[in-house]
Design a protein around this motif. Structure first.
Motif, short mmCIF file in Angstrom:
data_model
loop_
_atom_site.label_atom_id
_atom_site.label_comp_id
_atom_site.label_asym_id
_atom_site.label_seq_id
_atom_site.Cartn_x
_atom_site.Cartn_y
_atom_site.Cartn_z
N ASP A 114 -4.29 3.39 -0.74
CA ASP A 114 -3.69 3.87 -1.98
C ASP A 114 -4.31 5.19 -2.41
N VAL A 115 -5.60 5.34 -2.13
CA VAL A 115 -6.25 6.62 -2.41
C VAL A 115 -5.60 7.73 -1.59
N LEU A 138 -10.85 10.44 5.33
CA LEU A 138 -11.90 9.71 4.61
C LEU A 138 -11.42 8.36 4.07
N ALA A 139 -10.20 8.30 3.57
CA ALA A 139 -9.71 7.06 2.95
C ALA A 139 -8.69 6.33 3.81
N SER A 145 0.82 -1.21 0.00
CA SER A 145 0.00 0.00 0.00
C SER A 145 0.86 1.26 0.00
N GLY A 146 0.25 2.36 -0.41
CA GLY A 146 0.95 3.64 -0.46
C GLY A 146 1.55 4.08 0.86
N PHE A 179 -2.51 7.79 -0.60
CA PHE A 179 -1.19 8.05 -1.17
C PHE A 179 -1.28 8.94 -2.41
N PHE A 180 -2.12 8.54 -3.36
CA PHE A 180 -2.20 9.31 -4.61
C PHE A 180 -2.98 10.61 -4.43
N GLY A 181 -3.86 10.64 -3.44
CA GLY A 181 -4.61 11.88 -3.20
C GLY A 181 -3.85 12.90 -2.40
N SER A 182 -2.75 12.47 -1.79
CA SER A 182 -1.98 13.40 -0.96
C SER A 182 -0.79 14.00 -1.69
N HIS A 183 -0.44 13.46 -2.85
CA HIS A 183 0.72 13.94 -3.62
C HIS A 183 1.96 14.02 -2.73
N PRO A 184 2.40 12.90 -2.18
CA PRO A 184 3.46 12.92 -1.17
C PRO A 184 4.84 13.16 -1.73
#
Length: 323
Positions: free
Chosen positions: A263-264, A294-295, A120-121, A266-271
């Motif tokens: 994973d949402v 939320l995720a 996972s992210g 990870f990709f939603g946070s733009h780390p």
């Protein structure tokens, strides 16, 4: 519903752990090769360890070479001593291989159905940032290794909440004793550097974070106590803090669902990049908090609340349970 351990054999788990360690090292090498301007949280551990080997006070030297003061207690710096002689690039890779490989081995041995969360992210991000949360998962599954709580006692309290045990206190006490022998005044130096860091807050104080207190309904379960501990202790509110919650899923399907949700995050946070003092907002509410709530936290909370088990079974075989 019955949960079986389905643990892998020693040979299988060790083999996969070695593969995991190699992949973790390759990930970190690629991460910082592609973005050489970034720094790892492990860098301050490495810098502090080098200072110790030179007879210097890490709490004085690290702030001169790192964007932040040394916010870790000295027992954390002890983990960097075996890597102090390496260049920082190699030290980052070695630490990632150690944490990634050990966590992979522990999860596959004690919670093999949770393997999707190793991809996972948040797990990837924890390795990339040189964070301690993979080792906290190891300590939760193998109490003899839980002395690592002394390295980051805030988030590390999840180990104490999961299942208090004598090994945890003995391991932590040994690390603290060694650190005091090396630098008797470090607790005062460490505490002096903690004030004014407004990016370290309890999750429950952030917008709508209070809803996460529902986890306390399951306080009789180790996972419920861990969830409660994580949301009330001061932390950096980053996705890698989620990792102790990877022990909540009881089945492979639940683990897959939680891994996809994370994973949402990870990709939603733009780390990319990391906080530096000048960029911390006041009041502190990270831009990633909505997706993290939320995720990240809420899916884990739902899985926890759906769990009908009232007490852990099979503690002698690694805490596997039936419900």
């Amino acid at each position: 519903m019955t949960v079986r351990s389905d643990r892998l054999s020693s040979v299988q788990s060790v083999g996969l752990a070695i593969i995991g360690a190699v992949l973790a090292g390759a990930l970190v090498h690629s991460w910082y090769t592609g973005h050489p301007e970034e720094w790892s949280d492990f860098d301050q551990i490495w810098l502090g360890a080098r200072a110790l080997t030179q007879g210097l006070n890490p709490y004085v030297t690290v702030p001169k070479e790192f964007p932040w003061p040394l916010l870790y207690p000295l027992p954390a710096v002890l983990f960097g001593l075996p890597l102090a002689a390496l260049p920082v690039d190699f030290a980052r890779v070695a630490f990632a291989m150690f944490t990634g490989g050990l966590c992979t081995w522990a999860v596959l041995r004690r919670r093999s159905h949770a393997w999707p969360l190793l991809l996972s992210g948040p797990f990837v991000y924890a390795l990339a940032r040189g964070q301690w949360s993979p080792l906290f998962v190891v300590g939760m599954l193998y109490p003899a290794l839980s002395g690592v709580v002394a390295a980051k006692p805030s988030s590390g309290l999840a180990l104490l909440a999961y299942r208090p045990n004598r090994a945890l206190f003995i391991g932590a006490a040994i690390l603290v004793a060694v650190s005091l022998a090396l630098l008797p005044r470090w607790p005062l130096d460490w505490l002096s550097q903690l004030s004014g860091n407004r990016h370290i807050v309890p999750v429950v104080t952030l917008p709508f974070g209070v809803v996460l207190l529902l986890a306390l309904i399951k306080w009789r379960l180790p996972e419920g106590r861990v969830f409660g501990a994580l949301i009330v202790v001061p932390q950096t509110v980053a996705m890698y803090e989620l990792l102790p919650l990877m022990l909540i899923p009881r089945t492979l399907r639940q683990s897959l669902v939680l891994a996809l949700a994370w994973d949402v995050v990870f990709f939603g946070s733009h780390p990319r990049g990391a906080w530096v003092p000048a960029t911390v907002p006041d009041p502190f509410v990270p831009s990633s908090w909505p997706v993290l709530l939320l995720a990240g936290y809420l899916p884990a909370l739902v899985l926890l609340l759906r769990d009908r088990a009232q007490k852990p079974l099979g503690q002698g075989t690694g805490g596997e349970r039936a419900e």
